[in-house]
Design a protein around this motif. Structure first.
Motif, PDB file in Angstrom:
ATOM      1  N   VAL A 163       5.353 -10.470   2.582  1.00  0.00           N
ATOM      2  CA  VAL A 163       5.743  -9.884   1.298  1.00  0.00           C
ATOM      3  C   VAL A 163       6.469  -8.566   1.516  1.00  0.00           C
ATOM      4  N   ARG A 164       5.955  -7.739   2.411  1.00  0.00           N
ATOM      5  CA  ARG A 164       6.598  -6.450   2.684  1.00  0.00           C
ATOM      6  C   ARG A 164       8.018  -6.647   3.200  1.00  0.00           C
ATOM      7  N   MET A 165       8.213  -7.582   4.134  1.00  0.00           N
ATOM      8  CA  MET A 165       9.555  -7.822   4.655  1.00  0.00           C
ATOM      9  C   MET A 165      10.505  -8.254   3.553  1.00  0.00           C
ATOM     10  N   GLU A 166      10.042  -9.147   2.692  1.00  0.00           N
ATOM     11  CA  GLU A 166      10.901  -9.626   1.616  1.00  0.00           C
ATOM     12  C   GLU A 166      11.199  -8.521   0.613  1.00  0.00           C
ATOM     13  N   LEU A 167      10.230  -7.687   0.304  1.00  0.00           N
ATOM     14  CA  LEU A 167      10.472  -6.557  -0.589  1.00  0.00           C
ATOM     15  C   LEU A 167      11.509  -5.593  -0.007  1.00  0.00           C
ATOM     16  N   LEU A 168      11.528  -5.481   1.304  1.00  0.00           N
ATOM     17  CA  LEU A 168      12.494  -4.607   1.975  1.00  0.00           C
ATOM     18  C   LEU A 168      13.879  -5.238   2.089  1.00  0.00           C
ATOM     19  N   GLY A 169      14.018  -6.475   1.621  1.00  0.00           N
ATOM     20  CA  GLY A 169      15.319  -7.129   1.595  1.00  0.00           C
ATOM     21  C   GLY A 169      15.584  -8.075   2.735  1.00  0.00           C
ATOM     22  N   ALA A 170      14.598  -8.317   3.585  1.00  0.00           N
ATOM     23  CA  ALA A 170      14.804  -9.206   4.728  1.00  0.00           C
ATOM     24  C   ALA A 170      14.679 -10.669   4.310  1.00  0.00           C
ATOM     25  N   LYS A 171      15.403 -11.514   5.009  1.00  0.00           N
ATOM     26  CA  LYS A 171      15.250 -12.961   4.892  1.00  0.00           C
ATOM     27  C   LYS A 171      14.210 -13.391   5.919  1.00  0.00           C
ATOM     28  N   VAL A 172      13.107 -13.979   5.474  1.00  0.00           N
ATOM     29  CA  VAL A 172      12.049 -14.428   6.373  1.00  0.00           C
ATOM     30  C   VAL A 172      12.164 -15.937   6.550  1.00  0.00           C
ATOM     31  N   VAL A 173      12.281 -16.383   7.806  1.00  0.00           N
ATOM     32  CA  VAL A 173      12.460 -17.799   8.126  1.00  0.00           C
ATOM     33  C   VAL A 173      11.184 -18.323   8.794  1.00  0.00           C
ATOM     34  N   PRO A 174      10.378 -19.146   8.098  1.00  0.00           N
ATOM     35  CA  PRO A 174       9.198 -19.744   8.738  1.00  0.00           C
ATOM     36  C   PRO A 174       9.630 -20.784   9.772  1.00  0.00           C
ATOM     37  N   VAL A 175       8.985 -20.773  10.924  1.00  0.00           N
ATOM     38  CA  VAL A 175       9.340 -21.686  12.013  1.00  0.00           C
ATOM     39  C   VAL A 175       8.216 -22.706  12.161  1.00  0.00           C
ATOM     40  N   GLU A 176       8.558 -23.991  11.953  1.00  0.00           N
ATOM     41  CA  GLU A 176       7.550 -25.056  11.924  1.00  0.00           C
ATOM     42  C   GLU A 176       7.445 -25.830  13.230  1.00  0.00           C
ATOM     43  N   ARG A 177       8.328 -25.575  14.176  1.00  0.00           N
ATOM     44  CA  ARG A 177       8.355 -26.366  15.408  1.00  0.00           C
ATOM     45  C   ARG A 177       7.223 -25.987  16.360  1.00  0.00           C
ATOM     46  N   GLY A 178       6.914 -26.891  17.293  1.00  0.00           N
ATOM     47  CA  GLY A 178       6.001 -26.603  18.394  1.00  0.00           C
ATOM     48  C   GLY A 178       4.688 -26.003  17.940  1.00  0.00           C
ATOM     49  N   GLY A 179       4.300 -24.915  18.599  1.00  0.00           N
ATOM     50  CA  GLY A 179       3.047 -24.240  18.272  1.00  0.00           C
ATOM     51  C   GLY A 179       3.113 -23.391  17.031  1.00  0.00           C
ATOM     52  N   ARG A 180       4.305 -23.273  16.425  1.00  0.00           N
ATOM     53  CA  ARG A 180       4.521 -22.544  15.171  1.00  0.00           C
ATOM     54  C   ARG A 180       4.042 -21.087  15.260  1.00  0.00           C
ATOM     55  N   SER A 181       4.253 -20.468  16.461  1.00  0.00           N
ATOM     56  CA  SER A 181       3.812 -19.090  16.637  1.00  0.00           C
ATOM     57  C   SER A 181       4.950 -18.261  17.236  1.00  0.00           C
ATOM     58  N   LEU A 182       4.608 -17.205  17.991  1.00  0.00           N
ATOM     59  CA  LEU A 182       5.596 -16.212  18.376  1.00  0.00           C
ATOM     60  C   LEU A 182       6.682 -16.767  19.292  1.00  0.00           C
ATOM     61  N   LYS A 183       6.309 -17.596  20.264  1.00  0.00           N
ATOM     62  CA  LYS A 183       7.307 -18.133  21.186  1.00  0.00           C
ATOM     63  C   LYS A 183       8.365 -18.933  20.436  1.00  0.00           C
ATOM     64  N   GLU A 184       7.922 -19.766  19.483  1.00  0.00           N
ATOM     65  CA  GLU A 184       8.862 -20.573  18.700  1.00  0.00           C
ATOM     66  C   GLU A 184       9.732 -19.700  17.788  1.00  0.00           C
TER      67      GLU A 184
END
Length: 409
Positions: A163-184
């Motif tokens: 929510v904070r990122m979006e309020l600051l104007g960023a586009k947040v892209v959820p990543v669903e592949r693989g382990g769905r965590s930081l590496k992906e």
């Protein structure tokens, strides 16, 4: 090679610095496909020029003091010290920075560099969301578009930061592949960057990736150690016996360690996530169980699966569930200068509660890994010793998740 004001006059020279190709001994470099070699060389050239530009450094330092609120406190945790019955414990309070973590130290530098290079956008990965929030903040401040890729697991786990990122104007892209965590998230963001390097600066969130990022992020984070060194000398009249910081990629740790590396009497200890146990596949203990390999443009230590691919990893701290580590950390271990230990999810959760209830400070779950090792180390060192632990972020982002975990216990 001379170092600018982002590094200390006392900061470590060679053998603790990378060579001209970005190698710390055998680790580091820029292992890239040909179409990315040119854009990354452009970043390296631009950073080298900025590093030596007094006006760039003045602008950066001005933001650290007037926007971030530096210097951050070095706090003597007297209640915790008394509870542990051993060494004096000091906390470097990076949680008090604007945006709530150490990440703002390097994202401001990266945003200024992007503007200097004529880029219009910054793009990055985030795990716990602290790097994403800090980069979105820096981008808003200097007038850049911002795109953040985040593993779907972490999107759900760290919803307030989304929510904070979006309020600051960023586009947040959820990543669903693989382990769905930081590496992906890193993989996903790098693919977008590779398609449009003229528009974007890839603002890497740790001391990882291809040259110049391991050195550049360390330089921007080195303010943490410079301040801590001066502060402990003022408070105690001597250097600490040990520094302790959590390690995923390792930026907060390198930020603290850097100004002390030539002080051989000071132990530098990185704390990795043992997750649900080193005898399971639910951990992120790269330094402890990893092998030498290549990941995200660098030669470093990596956790691999049975097929030789980066392994799925786990930690209760979303910001440190990464199957690699910064190449300078791998180098410090090889030199025998850095010590690397592990802490389980359960131990980190206990340390989270301990600091909250003894000092009234709610730490990030990532930082709680460092605190959990302090719980073990302080009694071992005894009352004549001094420990500085890096409190790399505040735990506001984690309170709902922790409450759910405690309710299940």
């Amino acid at each position: 090679m001379t170092h600018p004001t982002t590094t200390s006059p006392d900061a470590a020279p060679s053998p603790y610095r990378a060579d001209g190709s970005g190698y710390f001994g055998e680790f580091g470099g820029a292992i890239l496909p040909p179409f990315l070699a040119g854009p990354m060389a452009e970043v390296a050239e631009a950073y080298e020029a900025a590093r030596q530009d007094p006006e760039f450094q003045r602008q950066y330092q001005d933001l650290l003091s007037k926007y971030v609120g530096r210097p951050s406190l070095l706090y003597f945790a007297e209640n915790l010290t008394n509870r542990l019955g051993g060494a004096k414990v000091y906390l470097k309070r990076e949680d008090l920075n604007h945006t709530g973590a150490h990440k703002i130290n390097h994202t401001l530098g990266e945003a200024l560099l992007a503007k200097r290079m004529g880029k219009t956008k910054v793009i990055a990965e985030t795990g716990a969301g602290q790097h994403g929030v800090a980069l979105a903040t820096a981008a808003a401040l200097v007038g850049l578009e911002c795109e953040i890729h985040m593993g779907a697991i972490d999107v759900a786990k760290q919803h307030p930061n989304v929510v904070r990122m979006e309020l600051l104007g960023a586009k947040v892209v959820p990543v669903e592949r693989g382990g769905r965590s930081l590496k992906e998230a890193v993989d996903s963001a790098f693919e977008v960057y590779a398609a449009s390097p003229d528009e974007y600066l890839f603002a890497i969130g740790s001391v990882v990736g291809p040259h110049p990022f391991p050195s550049m992020v360390r330089d921007f984070q080195s303010v943490v150690g410079r301040e801590a060194r001066a502060q402990i000398l003022e408070a105690e009249g001597r250097l600490p016996d040990a520094l302790v910081a959590c390690v995923g990629g390792g930026s907060n740790a390198m930020g603290l360690f850097d100004a002390f590396l030539t002080d051989e009497s000071v132990r530098v200890i990185g704390v990795e996530p043992a997750g649900e146990g080193l005898d399971t596949d639910r951990h992120a203990a790269t330094m402890t169980l990893g092998v030498v390999g290549d990941l995200h443009g660098m030669h470093t230590k990596v956790l691999l699966d049975e097929n030789g691919e980066p392994a799925p990893v786990h930690s209760i701290g979303s910001g440190i569930d990464y199957p690699g580590v910064g190449p300078q950390h791998a180098h410090l271990e090889q030199l025998g200068r850095g010590e690397y230990v592990t802490v389980t999810d359960a131990e980190a959760l206990d340390a989270f509660q301990l600091l909250t209830r003894t000092e009234g400070i709610i730490p990030a779950l990532e930082s709680s890994h460092a605190l959990a090792h302090v719980v073990k180390l302080a009694p071992e060192l005894g009352p004549d010793a001094i420990i500085i632990a890096n409190l790399s972020g505040r735990g506001d982002k984690d309170v709902d998740f922790v409450a759910e975990r405690l309710a299940q216990a």
